[in-house]
Design a protein around this motif. Structure first.
Motif, PDB file in Angstrom:
ATOM      1  N   GLY A 122       0.813  -1.208   0.000  1.00  0.00           N
ATOM      2  CA  GLY A 122       0.000   0.000   0.000  1.00  0.00           C
ATOM      3  C   GLY A 122       0.846   1.257   0.000  1.00  0.00           C
ATOM      4  O   GLY A 122       0.556   2.225  -0.716  1.00  0.00           O
ATOM      5  N   GLN A 123       1.921   1.271   0.807  1.00  0.00           N
ATOM      6  CA  GLN A 123       2.823   2.424   0.815  1.00  0.00           C
ATOM      7  C   GLN A 123       3.495   2.588  -0.545  1.00  0.00           C
ATOM      8  O   GLN A 123       3.565   3.694  -1.092  1.00  0.00           O
ATOM      9  CB  GLN A 123       3.876   2.241   1.904  1.00  0.00           C
ATOM     10  CG  GLN A 123       4.962   3.302   1.906  1.00  0.00           C
ATOM     11  CD  GLN A 123       4.425   4.668   2.218  1.00  0.00           C
ATOM     12  OE1 GLN A 123       3.730   4.851   3.194  1.00  0.00           O
ATOM     13  NE2 GLN A 123       4.757   5.647   1.380  1.00  0.00           N
ATOM     14  N   ALA A 126       0.835   3.753  -3.180  1.00  0.00           N
ATOM     15  CA  ALA A 126       0.375   5.128  -2.972  1.00  0.00           C
ATOM     16  C   ALA A 126       1.442   6.128  -3.381  1.00  0.00           C
ATOM     17  O   ALA A 126       1.151   7.135  -4.052  1.00  0.00           O
ATOM     18  CB  ALA A 126      -0.004   5.331  -1.503  1.00  0.00           C
ATOM     19  N   THR A 130       1.223   8.522  -6.756  1.00  0.00           N
ATOM     20  CA  THR A 130       1.367   9.969  -6.549  1.00  0.00           C
ATOM     21  C   THR A 130       2.441  10.534  -7.469  1.00  0.00           C
ATOM     22  O   THR A 130       2.247  11.583  -8.114  1.00  0.00           O
ATOM     23  CB  THR A 130       1.721  10.268  -5.083  1.00  0.00           C
ATOM     24  OG1 THR A 130       0.695   9.768  -4.233  1.00  0.00           O
ATOM     25  CG2 THR A 130       1.871  11.765  -4.860  1.00  0.00           C
ATOM     26  N   ALA A 158       1.581   6.167   4.736  1.00  0.00           N
ATOM     27  CA  ALA A 158       0.545   5.819   3.750  1.00  0.00           C
ATOM     28  C   ALA A 158       0.205   4.337   3.839  1.00  0.00           C
ATOM     29  O   ALA A 158      -0.948   3.945   3.619  1.00  0.00           O
ATOM     30  CB  ALA A 158       1.002   6.182   2.346  1.00  0.00           C
ATOM     31  N   ALA A 162      -3.354   2.656   4.441  1.00  0.00           N
ATOM     32  CA  ALA A 162      -3.832   1.558   3.596  1.00  0.00           C
ATOM     33  C   ALA A 162      -4.359   0.411   4.452  1.00  0.00           C
ATOM     34  O   ALA A 162      -5.392  -0.193   4.148  1.00  0.00           O
ATOM     35  CB  ALA A 162      -2.707   1.074   2.692  1.00  0.00           C
ATOM     36  N   GLU A 201      -0.377  11.167  -0.567  1.00  0.00           N
ATOM     37  CA  GLU A 201      -0.066   9.742  -0.408  1.00  0.00           C
ATOM     38  C   GLU A 201      -0.991   9.092   0.623  1.00  0.00           C
ATOM     39  O   GLU A 201      -1.443   7.957   0.425  1.00  0.00           O
ATOM     40  CB  GLU A 201       1.397   9.588   0.018  1.00  0.00           C
ATOM     41  CG  GLU A 201       2.375   9.995  -1.062  1.00  0.00           C
ATOM     42  CD  GLU A 201       3.797  10.153  -0.535  1.00  0.00           C
ATOM     43  OE1 GLU A 201       4.710  10.315  -1.356  1.00  0.00           O
ATOM     44  OE2 GLU A 201       3.993  10.112   0.709  1.00  0.00           O
ATOM     45  N   HIS A 202      -1.281   9.798   1.702  1.00  0.00           N
ATOM     46  CA  HIS A 202      -2.188   9.246   2.718  1.00  0.00           C
ATOM     47  C   HIS A 202      -3.578   8.988   2.126  1.00  0.00           C
ATOM     48  O   HIS A 202      -4.181   7.935   2.360  1.00  0.00           O
ATOM     49  CB  HIS A 202      -2.315  10.209   3.897  1.00  0.00           C
ATOM     50  CG  HIS A 202      -1.058  10.345   4.680  1.00  0.00           C
ATOM     51  ND1 HIS A 202      -0.869  11.344   5.625  1.00  0.00           N
ATOM     52  CD2 HIS A 202       0.099   9.625   4.668  1.00  0.00           C
ATOM     53  CE1 HIS A 202       0.326  11.215   6.164  1.00  0.00           C
ATOM     54  NE2 HIS A 202       0.936  10.193   5.600  1.00  0.00           N
ATOM     55  N   LEU A 204      -4.426   8.530  -1.051  1.00  0.00           N
ATOM     56  CA  LEU A 204      -4.386   7.430  -2.012  1.00  0.00           C
ATOM     57  C   LEU A 204      -4.201   6.086  -1.308  1.00  0.00           C
ATOM     58  O   LEU A 204      -4.812   5.084  -1.701  1.00  0.00           O
ATOM     59  CB  LEU A 204      -3.258   7.650  -3.017  1.00  0.00           C
ATOM     60  CG  LEU A 204      -3.486   8.776  -4.033  1.00  0.00           C
ATOM     61  CD1 LEU A 204      -2.260   8.970  -4.911  1.00  0.00           C
ATOM     62  CD2 LEU A 204      -4.710   8.473  -4.892  1.00  0.00           C
ATOM     63  N   GLY A 205      -3.364   6.037  -0.253  1.00  0.00           N
ATOM     64  CA  GLY A 205      -3.173   4.789   0.485  1.00  0.00           C
ATOM     65  C   GLY A 205      -4.472   4.305   1.109  1.00  0.00           C
ATOM     66  O   GLY A 205      -4.814   3.126   1.018  1.00  0.00           O
ATOM     67  N   MET A 208      -6.891   3.102  -1.663  1.00  0.00           N
ATOM     68  CA  MET A 208      -6.500   1.785  -2.182  1.00  0.00           C
ATOM     69  C   MET A 208      -6.843   0.682  -1.181  1.00  0.00           C
ATOM     70  O   MET A 208      -7.298  -0.402  -1.570  1.00  0.00           O
ATOM     71  CB  MET A 208      -4.997   1.776  -2.476  1.00  0.00           C
ATOM     72  CG  MET A 208      -4.591   2.654  -3.642  1.00  0.00           C
ATOM     73  SD  MET A 208      -2.795   2.685  -3.845  1.00  0.00           S
ATOM     74  CE  MET A 208      -2.645   3.755  -5.279  1.00  0.00           C
TER      75      MET A 208
END
Length: 797
Positions: A122-123, A126, A130, A158, A162, A201-202, A204-205, A208
């Motif tokens: 996930g990190q 993300a 990004t 992130a 996730a 990023e947070h 998007l994580g 996802m």
């Protein structure tokens, strides 16, 4: 000496063994979480980043930081290596807390390998998405995206988001919906207001994790349900307002670059948490709690603040911050307007008049304070303050402005002039909070108690039905006055005792009407110790139920106590005969002062042995025994000394008493040892001889017989909360011990349930139950109890 040394060595060996066992269980159950944390710690210790950080000025940052510049240089592996470092040592705390909490829960629910995949993957995903997104705008006129494309980042935060997003797939639907909306609102707010690389990023994580989570849980996917009934509307609006408060504090700590709406130029966001920002956050959090309780006043104040913010933003000069704030304010305003009807709980009228009086006194005191202050410090302003300046400045400070006519030239003068507004703000916030939390008491009628007793005599309810007549229980009646529900408000929970009292066929409709009544008052209805019949109605109301107690009932068709199983009871009865202890039946009103004084002394001894005050709710006191329809059974010896006593509450059906319920059990210290066995055994024979059908030994609160009740995870959560409460209070009130004691009388067990509408209120309900049982306990009582439970023991024992 050698023996003592051997004992000490054995104790140390036991301690080492316990630690080793704990570590083994931790590694076996959470090895993925432990591995992630251990890897972060080891790498940061080895590189010195744990105490020095890995900031932009370090060589490590250039080697492991990820972002678009690293991707453009072909260093794609940094999106993996950079996860285990951070730019400043202080950032390890929030990152590790988020990672450990989210990863450990997810690992327990879903599995080890899936935890590693979601956290690291996930990190990586993300941060990579990004970077790829920002690559599209490297040569564009979108200043925010172009500038963000030049930055690098470190950390696995992130990945933590996730995990949190994926974990929502394993939650119950109502929790899933609220966690997703709350966290998403926070992350969107941070992207718009702060707009840093890690904010994107947070978001998007988490997104996802939400999308991938359902595919990773080992159970069938539940159909998506979007029920926005009015309780849910309250909760979601409150959640979003609270998120805005938290977001403003985080934004103050980490001021961003203006967010996606930034169009160039300097950003106007100030760094740091100011007094105004703290006040704003506190006010919003108080309003959010009021909105959660459905308070109309909280809705009015929140909406007013949003309208004022909207008008102020319209008049402000155009900027990225202004545009972002306008978008967020408009969204909140629209949400408030759409959900207006959900906020129907009104404050008591007397609260407004009382608040106005208190504000008037505060205003008068503040005026005196201002006059005295200006009189003493008049020469410490430039120009020297005149009386006109004092009056106008005072009035301006009351509306959070300043005239600008005078300027303080000393620190004392600055502190004084600023304190006027601060004190006024504090007074307004406290007053608003009082109004938000005030509620209207249900109207009371002089005949409520008599009507309730008439209903109790006519309609069978439960063995604890007479407890509804106790002081402190509020009564609610249906419009036709044929059904009553007894309850007490604890916090925002309307904690009902037992079942509705009235015709059985009216019970479901009465519960529905009571639910609406509680909703309009901002309370969470909750039935404690309800019977199976009421619990079976819960699904029709959209409520849940979970067993919390067992009612121990002794049929009175056979009270000869024959056989080995009754040996202890027979022994107590025989010993009482030899000691010339007899059963005396009476009531409080019929007892002489000599008797009542002894009862008070015995009860006082019992209460004095407890670390906490005497309990209430389903446990009566001598005050409740002072009722002409409550029986007292006394164990009296030949000297007319009372060795112990019990009190019995009537249980009626069709106008006649058919059974009795045990309430008080008190015995004299160092008196006749088996006095309770004698009292219960002799009472059973007495009731049998008088023609009653049964006697209930009552439910030991928060203790229930083992059963096969499976239930949903909601039920298990509530059972764990109540079990924790039972375990906490067990050393002082012996719920489990009382339950096992009653087993010697071989009663039939009838389950009693807690019936509630919303599993998100489980913690609040648990706290309400605790406060209801120990209503007089203060902070020092709970601290004392907690210290005695976890504090060091006596070394000499």
């Amino acid at each position: 000496m050698q023996t003592r040394t051997s004992l000490e060595a054995a104790e140390q060996g036991d301690e080492r063994g316990a630690w080793i066992g704990t570590i083994r269980r931790l590694l076996r159950g959470y090895w993925a979480t432990v591995s992630l944390v251990a890897l972060i710690v080891v790498l940061n210790v080895a590189t010195g980043a744990l105490w020095n950080g890995a900031g932009e000025s370090t060589e490590l940052y250039a080697e492991v930081a990820y972002g678009l510049p690293a991707l453009q240089d072909g260093r794609w592996w940094t999106f993996l290596t950079g996860q285990f470092f951070t730019q400043a040592p202080v950032l390890y705390v929030p990152i590790l807390v988020l990672l450990v909490v989210a990863a450990s829960i997810y690992e327990r629910r879903v599995g080890h390998m899936r935890t590693l995949v979601v956290a690291i993957g996930g990190q990586f995903a993300a941060a990579m998405v990004t970077a790829l997104f920002l690559w599209l705008f490297v040569d564009s006129s979108w200043d925010w995206a172009r500038d963000l494309g030049t930055e690098l980042d470190l950390g696995i935060s992130a990945g933590g988001f996730a995990l949190l997003g994926a974990l929502t797939a394993a939650m119950q639907p109502i929790w899933r919906r609220r966690v997703r909306i709350g966290v998403a609102a926070y992350l969107v707010g941070m992207v718009f207001n702060s707009g840093l690389l890690w904010d994107v990023e947070h978001f998007l994580g988490f997104t996802m994790g939400v999308l991938v989570g359902p595919a990773l849980i080992p159970r069938p996917l539940a159909p998506l349900q979007l029920r926005m009934e009015r309780r849910t509307q309250r909760a979601l609006v409150a959640l979003i307002v609270a998120v805005v408060a938290v977001t403003s504090i985080v934004e103050g700590l980490f001021p961003g670059n203006g967010g996606p709406l930034h169009t160039g130029g300097e950003t106007t966001q100030g760094a740091g948490v100011t007094f105004a920002l703290v006040v704003k956050a506190i006010v919003l959090l108080v309003l959010a709690d009021g909105l959660r309780r459905g308070r109309r006043l909280a809705w009015i104040v929140t909406t007013g603040l949003m309208i004022a913010a909207f008008v102020w933003l319209l008049g402000d000069s155009p900027s990225a911050e202004r545009s972002a704030d306008l978008v967020l304010v408009i969204i909140q305003l629209a949400l408030l307007v759409v959900t207006f009807r959900a906020f129907s709980a009104r404050a008591a009228r007397r609260s407004f008049s009382g608040s106005v009086r208190r504000l008037g006194w505060v205003l008068a005191a503040l005026a005196v304070y201002t006059v005295v202050g200006f009189a003493v410090l008049a020469d410490e302003f430039d120009p020297p303050a005149t009386w006109d300046d004092m009056v106008t400045e005072f009035l301006a400070r009351l509306v959070f402005l300043t005239t600008g006519n005078i300027e303080p030239v000393t620190n004392v003068a600055r502190w004084f002039i600023g304190s006027i507004g601060v004190l006024w703000i504090v007074a307004l916030v406290v007053t608003a909070a009082g109004l938000v939390y005030s509620s209207r008491r249900p109207p009371e009628h002089d005949d409520d108690s008599n009507e309730l007793r008439a209903l109790l005599r006519q309609h069978p309810s439960s063995s604890i039905e007479w407890m509804l007549t106790w002081r402190g229980i509020r009564l609610w009646f249906t419009d036709d006055r044929t059904t009553a529900i007894g309850f007490k408000v604890v916090g925002s929970v309307a904690l009902c005792l037992g079942d509705p009292v009235g015709p059985d066929e009216h019970r479901l409709a009465a519960l529905g009407d009571f639910d609406r009544y509680c909703f309009d008052n901002g309370w969470i209805p909750c039935l404690f110790a309800a019977g199976e019949r009421t619990a079976s109605m819960a699904p029709e109301l959209g409520w849940k139920s979970v067993e919390v107690a067992e009612d121990s009932v002794m049929p009175l068709d056979d009270v000869e106590f024959k056989g080995k199983a009754w040996q202890k009871v027979r022994t107590a009865l025989n010993r009482a005969g030899k000691k010339h202890v007899e059963l005396v039946t009476t009531t409080w009103g019929e007892s002489t002062p000599v008797v009542t004084d002894q009862l008070r002394a015995i009860s006082g001894e019992w209460v004095g042995d407890k670390a906490l005050p005497e309990m209430g709710f389903t446990l009566g006191t001598l005050r409740e025994a002072d009722d002409p329809e409550v029986r007292l059974h006394l164990a009296v010896d030949e000297d007319r000394t009372i060795e112990g006593f019990t009190s019995w509450l009537p249980v009626s059906e069709e106008g006649e008493v058919v059974g009795w319920t045990l309430d008080l059990m008190r015995r004299r210290d160092h008196g006749f040892p088996p006095v309770m066995d004698f009292l219960i055994g002799a009472s059973a024979r007495q009731f049998h001889d008088e023609g009653f059908r049964f006697m209930s030994l009552s439910a030991a609160p928060l203790a229930k017989a083992p059963d096969s009740l499976g239930g949903s995870s909601d039920q298990r959560v509530l059972q764990q909360i109540l079990n924790l409460l039972s375990t906490t209070l067990e050393p002082y009130y012996g719920f489990q011990s009382l339950f096992h004691y009653k087993e010697k009388f071989h009663p039939e067990h009838h389950p009693m349930f807690l019936v509630f509408p919303d599993e998100t209120a489980l913690l609040e309900i648990g706290i309400a139950v605790a406060r209801a049982y120990v209503p007089d306990a203060g902070l020092t009582d709970w601290i004392k109890m907690g210290w005695e439970m976890v504090g060091p023991g006596d070394d000499n024992q």
